[in-house]
Design a protein around this motif. Structure first.
Motif, PDB file in Angstrom:
ATOM      1  N   PRO A 222      51.460  40.882  64.225  1.00 41.97           N
ATOM      2  CA  PRO A 222      50.575  39.817  63.729  1.00 41.97           C
ATOM      3  C   PRO A 222      49.349  39.613  64.616  1.00 41.97           C
ATOM      4  N   ALA A 223      49.552  39.684  65.941  1.00 43.73           N
ATOM      5  CA  ALA A 223      48.425  39.468  66.859  1.00 43.73           C
ATOM      6  C   ALA A 223      47.368  40.551  66.690  1.00 43.73           C
ATOM      7  N   LEU A 224      47.814  41.811  66.657  1.00 48.46           N
ATOM      8  CA  LEU A 224      46.864  42.912  66.476  1.00 48.46           C
ATOM      9  C   LEU A 224      46.174  42.823  65.115  1.00 48.46           C
ATOM     10  N   ALA A 225      46.920  42.416  64.086  1.00 47.21           N
ATOM     11  CA  ALA A 225      46.326  42.277  62.753  1.00 47.21           C
ATOM     12  C   ALA A 225      45.207  41.245  62.770  1.00 47.21           C
ATOM     13  N   TYR A 226      45.471  40.094  63.399  1.00 48.91           N
ATOM     14  CA  TYR A 226      44.480  39.006  63.448  1.00 48.91           C
ATOM     15  C   TYR A 226      43.217  39.452  64.163  1.00 48.91           C
ATOM     16  N   TRP A 227      43.368  40.021  65.359  1.00 54.30           N
ATOM     17  CA  TRP A 227      42.205  40.356  66.171  1.00 54.30           C
ATOM     18  C   TRP A 227      41.478  41.598  65.668  1.00 54.30           C
ATOM     19  N   ILE A 228      42.213  42.598  65.189  1.00 54.75           N
ATOM     20  CA  ILE A 228      41.553  43.803  64.668  1.00 54.75           C
ATOM     21  C   ILE A 228      40.767  43.482  63.406  1.00 54.75           C
ATOM     22  N   ILE A 229      41.389  42.754  62.487  1.00 49.85           N
ATOM     23  CA  ILE A 229      40.682  42.373  61.258  1.00 49.85           C
ATOM     24  C   ILE A 229      39.476  41.510  61.585  1.00 49.85           C
ATOM     25  N   GLY A 230      39.650  40.565  62.503  1.00 47.87           N
ATOM     26  CA  GLY A 230      38.547  39.684  62.871  1.00 47.87           C
ATOM     27  C   GLY A 230      37.375  40.433  63.482  1.00 47.87           C
ATOM     28  N   ILE A 231      37.673  41.304  64.445  1.00 46.40           N
ATOM     29  CA  ILE A 231      36.599  42.043  65.119  1.00 46.40           C
ATOM     30  C   ILE A 231      35.908  43.008  64.159  1.00 46.40           C
ATOM     31  N   LEU A 232      36.688  43.677  63.304  1.00 46.14           N
ATOM     32  CA  LEU A 232      36.082  44.554  62.298  1.00 46.14           C
ATOM     33  C   LEU A 232      35.201  43.755  61.338  1.00 46.14           C
ATOM     34  N   MET A 233      35.694  42.610  60.927  1.00 49.48           N
ATOM     35  CA  MET A 233      34.922  41.763  60.011  1.00 49.48           C
ATOM     36  C   MET A 233      33.607  41.335  60.661  1.00 49.48           C
ATOM     37  N   MET A 234      33.674  40.990  61.935  1.00 50.07           N
ATOM     38  CA  MET A 234      32.463  40.578  62.647  1.00 50.07           C
ATOM     39  C   MET A 234      31.460  41.732  62.711  1.00 50.07           C
ATOM     40  N   GLY A 235      31.945  42.920  63.088  1.00 51.17           N
ATOM     41  CA  GLY A 235      31.045  44.059  63.205  1.00 51.17           C
ATOM     42  C   GLY A 235      30.420  44.452  61.884  1.00 51.17           C
ATOM     43  N   ILE A 236      31.245  44.505  60.832  1.00 56.76           N
ATOM     44  CA  ILE A 236      30.718  44.887  59.515  1.00 56.76           C
ATOM     45  C   ILE A 236      29.778  43.811  58.977  1.00 56.76           C
ATOM     46  N   SER A 237      30.102  42.541  59.238  1.00 57.92           N
ATOM     47  CA  SER A 237      29.275  41.437  58.732  1.00 57.92           C
ATOM     48  C   SER A 237      27.908  41.420  59.382  1.00 57.92           C
ATOM     49  N   TRP A 238      27.805  41.864  60.612  1.00 54.96           N
ATOM     50  CA  TRP A 238      26.488  41.936  61.259  1.00 54.96           C
ATOM     51  C   TRP A 238      25.555  42.883  60.518  1.00 54.96           C
ATOM     52  N   PHE A 239      26.116  43.921  59.914  1.00 57.08           N
ATOM     53  CA  PHE A 239      25.295  44.904  59.214  1.00 57.08           C
ATOM     54  C   PHE A 239      25.224  44.655  57.709  1.00 57.08           C
ATOM     55  N   PHE A 240      26.328  44.192  57.111  1.00 51.87           N
ATOM     56  CA  PHE A 240      26.393  44.094  55.648  1.00 51.87           C
ATOM     57  C   PHE A 240      26.425  42.661  55.127  1.00 51.87           C
ATOM     58  N   TRP A 241      26.489  41.688  56.040  1.00 50.61           N
ATOM     59  CA  TRP A 241      26.683  40.278  55.693  1.00 50.61           C
ATOM     60  C   TRP A 241      28.136  40.030  55.278  1.00 50.61           C
ATOM     61  N   PRO A 242      28.644  38.806  55.479  1.00 49.91           N
ATOM     62  CA  PRO A 242      30.078  38.545  55.283  1.00 49.91           C
ATOM     63  C   PRO A 242      30.579  38.699  53.851  1.00 49.91           C
ATOM     64  N   SER A 243      29.793  38.288  52.858  1.00 49.83           N
ATOM     65  CA  SER A 243      30.304  38.343  51.479  1.00 49.83           C
ATOM     66  C   SER A 243      30.652  39.760  51.039  1.00 49.83           C
ATOM     67  N   PRO A 244      29.759  40.739  51.228  1.00 48.06           N
ATOM     68  CA  PRO A 244      30.164  42.115  50.923  1.00 48.06           C
ATOM     69  C   PRO A 244      31.271  42.603  51.853  1.00 48.06           C
ATOM     70  N   ALA A 245      31.246  42.169  53.108  1.00 48.85           N
ATOM     71  CA  ALA A 245      32.251  42.635  54.073  1.00 48.85           C
ATOM     72  C   ALA A 245      33.655  42.197  53.677  1.00 48.85           C
ATOM     73  N   VAL A 246      33.784  41.019  53.073  1.00 50.81           N
ATOM     74  CA  VAL A 246      35.098  40.559  52.614  1.00 50.81           C
ATOM     75  C   VAL A 246      35.688  41.543  51.625  1.00 50.81           C
ATOM     76  N   ALA A 247      34.856  41.996  50.688  1.00 54.01           N
ATOM     77  CA  ALA A 247      35.337  42.963  49.698  1.00 54.01           C
ATOM     78  C   ALA A 247      35.617  44.320  50.346  1.00 54.01           C
ATOM     79  N   LEU A 248      34.749  44.709  51.296  1.00 56.39           N
ATOM     80  CA  LEU A 248      34.923  45.998  51.960  1.00 56.39           C
ATOM     81  C   LEU A 248      36.223  46.044  52.762  1.00 56.39           C
ATOM     82  N   LEU A 249      36.550  44.937  53.420  1.00 55.61           N
ATOM     83  CA  LEU A 249      37.707  44.898  54.316  1.00 55.61           C
ATOM     84  C   LEU A 249      38.996  44.441  53.653  1.00 55.61           C
ATOM     85  N   GLY A 250      38.871  43.364  52.881  1.00 50.65           N
ATOM     86  CA  GLY A 250      40.071  42.675  52.411  1.00 50.65           C
ATOM     87  C   GLY A 250      41.049  43.546  51.656  1.00 50.65           C
ATOM     88  N   ALA A 251      40.547  44.292  50.696  1.00 54.63           N
ATOM     89  CA  ALA A 251      41.436  45.073  49.837  1.00 54.63           C
ATOM     90  C   ALA A 251      42.190  46.147  50.611  1.00 54.63           C
TER      91      ALA A 251
END
Length: 463
Positions: free
Chosen positions: A103-132
């Motif tokens: 659970p800890a790795l899931a939380y931090w890995i998903i969070g850090i990936l989301m942050m990195g992708i959101s810097w380039f793609f913005w959060p709304s598209p990043a949610v779709a890119l990552l979440g599924a």
């Protein structure tokens, strides 16, 4: 007061109060902003026709100022549509799924990936890119879907969107309203972003883990929800997807290197990212759709522009109003301010300094509260022009700290309204993770509040 306050100044103040009041009541501020523009124009020009024209001209001025921001976000969203459609995003993210074993790795890995992708793609598209892709892996590792949604929200819509170091849409809005260079606001925001990010995400994880150990957050079972926005189709072979999944990050990393080497900031940095996204969109469209590639480029761009203007539609009227507080006044309405005026906002700051002995502590708390209030509409961006304008006012009154105050107001507004606390702004992440947006907002409330308090205190020392 040191400057002459006229009816224009009082009208401006009255409408600022009205705008904040409507935001608190969660009502739309577009009509109030338009009435404010009309009132200022009528008082300034004394002409009904010029006042009506002033509304349109102020919109033109705001759109002109914001166009680069709207354009780059639209292009990036258009590009993300191709990545999702072809499944390249799945391949880009899949190497990280093997590390999600707890659970800890899931939380931090998903969070850090989301942050990195959101810097380039913005959060709304990043949610779709990552979440599924990462949601099933996180749930298998024992992290509840609510925890996945929290990680995506706090790191993407919180840290990445409030800092916006790459696309620089948020700092441009606040910097323009505060009459500051974009680079100055970004530099001032770095320690505040780090403070807010660390305090909020660590606090959120602490509460999440505590409730998981108590059993009050049951382990989720993954429910696949077919969504046309995240469904990929078999356009490319596996090897082709792998190639593009490596090629695209490398190209954007080269952009970041170029920004550093060439010292590109603000509009120049935005243009580099936007132009790169256009080329990637063209290459992927032609490569993926073959004979229909030319037409698909246009289709994807239309989808991107629809998103961009949907997001910034509410921002244009409020930005138009607040641009009248500074340099936009003369460009929109002409030279109708007193000869001694330094601009409406600067005049208010000078007058406020003479009337009320403000301190940096009072200014910092006021900017945090102002930012939070402006975020209540769930946009995050619609009120940051107000935050920049108020920061300029208080900085003038206390004799400094404009960049820090502007960054603080920006962070507060976006953390509250950008998708971490307002339920209707949480819907994309909540839908992907199949959780209740109101429950997600409730879980985020205490960590975000603690983060804002600590960040405000740090800002006091930095001013």
């Amino acid at each position: 007061m040191g400057v002459e306050w006229t009816a224009l100044h009082w009208i401006y103040v009255i409408f600022i109060v009205l705008i904040i009041g409507f935001m608190v009541k969660r009502r739309d501020t577009t009509l109030i902003c338009i009435l404010g523009i009309f009132s200022l124009a009528l008082i300034a020009t004394g002409s009904l026709s010029a006042s009506v024209s002033g509304i349109f001209n102020s919109f033109i001025f705001a759109i002109t100022e914001l166009m680069s921001t709207i354009l780059v976000i639209s292009i990036i969203v258009a590009m993300s549509q191709v990545l999702t459609k072809t499944g390249i995003n799945d391949v880009m993210i899949s190497p990280f799924t093997r590390f999600i074993t707890s659970p800890a790795l899931a939380y931090w890995i998903i969070g850090i990936l989301m942050m990195g992708i959101s810097w380039f793609f913005w959060p709304s598209p990043a949610v779709a890119l990552l979440g599924a892709v990462l949601l099933p892996a996180a749930i298998r590792a024992g992290l509840p879907s609510l925890g996945v949604a929290m990680a995506m929200n706090l790191f993407g819509h919180g840290i990445a969107l409030s800092s916006d170091f790459i696309i620089q849409a948020a700092p441009k809005l606040t910097a323009d309203a505060a009459s500051l260079p974009v680079g100055e606001v970004i530099s001032a925001s770095i320690p505040l972003v780090i403070t807010m990010g660390l305090v909020t995400t660590i606090t959120a994880y602490f509460f999440l883990r505590r409730d998981m150990m108590r059993g009050s957050l049951p382990v989720s079972t993954y429910i696949h929800v077919e969504n046309e926005n995240i469904r990929s189709e078999h356009f490319l072979s596996t090897s082709q997807k792998k190639f593009f999944s490596v090629f695209i990050p490398i190209v954007f990393i080269l952009d970041v290197v170029a920004m550093s080497v060439l010292k590109l900031q603000g509009g120049d940095a935005t243009a580099l990212v936007g132009g790169t996204a256009v080329f990637i969109l063209i290459i992927l469209s032609l490569f993926t759709h073959k004979q229909q590639g030319l037409e698909k480029i246009t289709v994807y761009l239309i989808q991107g522009f629809q998103f961009g203007f949907k997001v910034f539609g509410p921002v244009i009227p409020i930005a138009a109003f607040f641009y009248l507080g500074d340099s936009g006044f003369q460009k929109i309405l002409g030279d109708h301010l007193p000869a001694t005026s330094h601009g409406i906002v600067n005049d208010l700051g000078i007058g406020l300094a003479a009337l009320v002995p403000l301190s940096k502590e009072v200014a910092a708390v006021t900017l945090t509260i102002t930012g939070a209030i402006t975020g209540l509409d769930g946009s995050g961006f619609s009120g940051i022009s107000l935050a920049g304008s108020v920061a300029n006012l208080f900085a003038t009154a206390i004799g400094g700290g404009a960049a820090t105050l502007t960054a603080l107001g920006q962070i507060s507004a976006i953390w509250v309204g950008g998708g971490t606390l307002i339920p209707w702004a949480l819907i994309p992440a909540a839908a992907i993770c199949n959780v209740d947006p109101f429950e997600l907002a409730r879980r985020n409330l205490l960590p975000v509040t603690i983060g804002l308090v600590v960040t405000t205190i740090v800002a006091m020392f930095l001013m």
